[in-house]
Design an enzyme around this catalytic site. Structure first.
Site, PDB file in Angstrom:
ATOM      1  N   CYS A 101       2.979 -11.791  -3.910  1.00 23.90           N
ATOM      2  CA  CYS A 101       3.219 -12.223  -5.296  1.00 23.90           C
ATOM      3  C   CYS A 101       3.707 -13.652  -5.435  1.00 23.90           C
ATOM      4  CB  CYS A 101       4.313 -11.370  -5.933  1.00 23.90           C
ATOM      5  SG  CYS A 101       3.822  -9.697  -6.243  1.00 23.90           S
ATOM      6  N   HIS A 159       8.612 -14.159 -11.376  1.00 19.85           N
ATOM      7  CA  HIS A 159       8.761 -14.051  -9.912  1.00 19.85           C
ATOM      8  C   HIS A 159       8.671 -15.395  -9.176  1.00 19.85           C
ATOM      9  CE1 HIS A 159       8.340 -11.083  -6.296  1.00 19.85           C
ATOM     10  NE2 HIS A 159       9.548 -11.596  -6.440  1.00 19.85           N
TER      11      HIS A 159
END
Ligand SMILES: *[C@@H]1O[C@H](CO)[C@@H](O)[C@H](O)[C@H]1NC(C)=O
Ligand SMILES: *[C@@H]1O[C@H](CO)[C@@H](O)[C@H](O)[C@H]1NC(C)=O
Ligand SMILES: *[C@@H]1O[C@H](CO)[C@@H](O)[C@H](O)[C@H]1NC(C)=O
Ligand SMILES: *[C@@H]1O[C@H](CO)[C@@H](O)[C@H](O)[C@H]1NC(C)=O
Length: 559
Positions: free
Chosen positions: A75, A131
């Protein structure tokens, strides 16, 4: 984050753009639908009949289906790459993901895609996952070029109550949901995919139509929720998959089904607001078991010369989106960005012959893992997680086809996406052909993959694969072609010389504990932009090395 399939990083994605006549100079709206951790085989346009995704597939068949789209395997590096146009080694983001209580993030000196598009007149929105760091306030999305953010900072959260729990720490559970910088509970109790879709629709409705829109719709789906309740999907979606026996996979199918609906609703909102005729929609999964993709629009000529969607075998990497979308939008970029990506817009919009590329997939010296392709030759050395996930995972059960798959073509044509595209719906033959081209098969070969000559043990020695003939990476050719292997190793070595150290700060910082922040996951350092502007990294030799590397294999595109 995704821990699956660290060896094979290939994903596919699709993009499509469509401009009306007359106003071709108006900048197109750019909508990036980012899915989290979706597998290659989890959409039906890649051939599977187990989970049908008619909206996503309709995008694929009407747009450019990118059959060789590569992304970093986790990610955080993947999102950093999309927003910077650079390999993670050139931003320090190459190692692992930002664990909730770690004090680091995407370095401030990087100028991000939303910032560059905002400077060019775009309204910029992030809906969903970030993130890329929040331990310092100046690392959060609205401090990095997004006018607005509605969503969460961490890698995942609960799909309904929006909390993040770290089971291995003595922290209290914290809410991770905000509107801009303010904690927000307005979507509490709503399934995350629906909450984000509703917000995206509102953004589209309220958008000042005299300006172009840049929106990243960054879904939680189909990532797992908190470790103690990972699989969450609305009952009515899960109920559509009675043909899947494994309850976990059945719930996963429900997550995907909800996402597919979201794609239809988002496209519908663009159409209803008169924006679809001047939009570029890019859909892909940040990483995954090799993933998904899609998208787009026909109906009008530019920039596709009136042709229908097609399958592109051009190798394209997440590094390329910043320069490619900037070119498509006529956004001029500062000359000192030192991007790794290339503008592939001329090539994509003219369905040109694929050009060979050399691409770095992973270079993580903390894990001791690197992966690189020279066109279709792939080098893999080392692994992540001690190689625990290096197998062929997730083979689907037999006999679990969706009964509706007999009417697959009809289902695609009846989708919301096809309705709003208003283009000539693809025929069964056309669908069959594109679906076939997008389906990965492992060619039957005479050789025994268990033969020690071909065995790949990347933790012991580097492997070499010929993806053109062996896309499933069953035959390691390193023993047969040691010189070839050395050549690729040398190219990786050149890239290694250009790498910044990993920016990861791999330690828990107890100041993150939500108990100290009124029950929220929140920055524990109030630094604001400007107050601690980090110096630009010294401009070492990496720029020319890198360009040299690319120039070796790359030919300039002509539109
Ligand atoms: C798109 O459609 C809207 C509404 O029909 C119209 O006002 C606008 O001019 C069109 N834009 C382009 C680029 O064709
Ligand atoms: C959590 O608290 C318990 C009890 O005080 C302690 O034994 C344990 O080491 C703590 N765990 C962590 C990760 O701090
Ligand atoms: C593979 O990686 C190891 C450890 O980083 C290194 O010593 C070795 O030279 C590499 N092998 C090749 C062929 O690149
Ligand atoms: C906040 O971050 C800045 C920049 O990294 C650092 O210099 C400062 O010491 C930090 N303050 C605290 C309280 O951690």
């Amino acid at each position: 984050m995704n821990l699956l399939l660290p060896v094979l990083l290939s994903l596919s994605a699709a993009i499509s753009g469509c401009h009306g006549e007359g106003e071709a100079s108006a900048k197109p709206n750019i909508i990036i639908i980012l899915i989290d951790d979706m597998g290659f085989n989890d959409v039906s346009f890649h051939g599977s009949n187990q989970i049908l995704t008619p909206n996503i597939d309709a995008l694929a068949y009407n747009g450019i289906l990118l059959n060789r789209h590569y992304v970093p395997n986790l990610c955080t590096p993947s999102r950093a790459t999309l927003l910077t146009g650079k390999y993670p080694i050139h931003t320090g983001m190459q190692h692992f993901v930002i664990v909730t209580d770690e004090p680091w993030g995407l370095p401030r000196q990087e100028r991000l895609m939303p910032e560059l598009f905002r400077d060019a007149g775009y309204a910029t929105h992030l809906v969903g996952k970030w993130h890329l760091g929040f331990w310092r306030k100046d690392l959060t999305p609205t401090m990095r070029g997004f006018d607005h953010h509605f969503g969460y900072y961490n890698g995942y959260m609960d799909y309904y109550d929006q909390t993040v729990r770290m089971l291995d720490r003595n922290y209290s559970t914290g809410l991770d949901f905000r509107r801009d910088l303010e904690p927000c509970r307005e979507a509490e109790g709503t399934y995350a995919t629906e909450a984000f879709t509703t917000e995206a629709r509102k953004v589209i409705e309220r958008h000042d139509k005299s300006r172009p829109l840049f929106m990243v719709l960054s879904h939680l789906a189909v990532h797992t929720g908190n470790e103690d309740n990972p699989m969450q999907a609305p009952e009515e979606e899960v109920a559509k998959f009675a043909h899947i026996r494994d309850p976990k996979r059945r719930t996963y199918a429900g997550m995907i089904s909800s996402l597919d609906k979201s794609v239809g609703q988002t496209m519908r909102a663009l159409a209803d607001n008169g924006m679809l005729n001047n939009s570029i929609v890019l859909l892909y999964s940040d990483n995954g078991a090799p993933t998904v993709g899609i998208h787009s629009n026909a109906g009008s000529n530019y920039p596709f010369r009136g042709q229908r969607g097609y399958v592109s075998n051009q190798a394209i990497h997440a590094i390329d989106w910043l320069p490619t979308l900037a070119a498509a939008a006529g956004v001029s970029l500062p000359s000192d960005l030192r991007l790794d990506g290339l503008n592939l817009w001329p090539s994509l919009s003219a369905s040109a012959q694929p050009q060979p590329r050399n691409l770095l997939h992973v270079l993580d010296d903390v894990f001791g893992y690197s992966s690189y392709t020279q066109d279709t030759l792939k080098y893999v050395n080392g692994s992540s997680f001690e190689g625990r996930y290096d197998h062929w995972l997730g083979e689907l059960e037999d006999g679990e086809e969706d009964p509706n798959s007999k009417d697959y073509g009809q289902l695609v044509r009846a989708s919301e996406v096809q309705a709003v595209l208003g283009s000539v719906a693809p025929t069964d033959d056309r669908i069959r052909q594109m679906r076939d081209e997008a389906t990965q098969r492992c060619p039957i070969q005479e050789r025994d993959p268990e033969d020690p000559v071909y065995l790949c043990e990347p933790l012991k020695a580097a492997c070499l694969f010929d993806l053109a003939n062996d896309p499933c990476e069953r035959y390691n050719l390193a023993n047969l072609y040691p010189l070839q292997l050395q050549l690729l190793a040398q190219e990786v070595e050149e890239l290694r010389l250009t790498a910044l150290p990993s920016a990861r700060v791999p330690r828990a910082d107890v100041r993150a504990d939500p108990a100290l922040h009124d029950g929220h996951w929140e920055w524990w350092n109030n630094t604001l932009p400007g107050s601690s502007a980090a110096a630009l990294p010294p401009s070492g030799p990496w720029l020319w090395l890198c360009l040299f590397n690319i120039a070796l294999s790359f030919i300039v595109f002509i539109s």
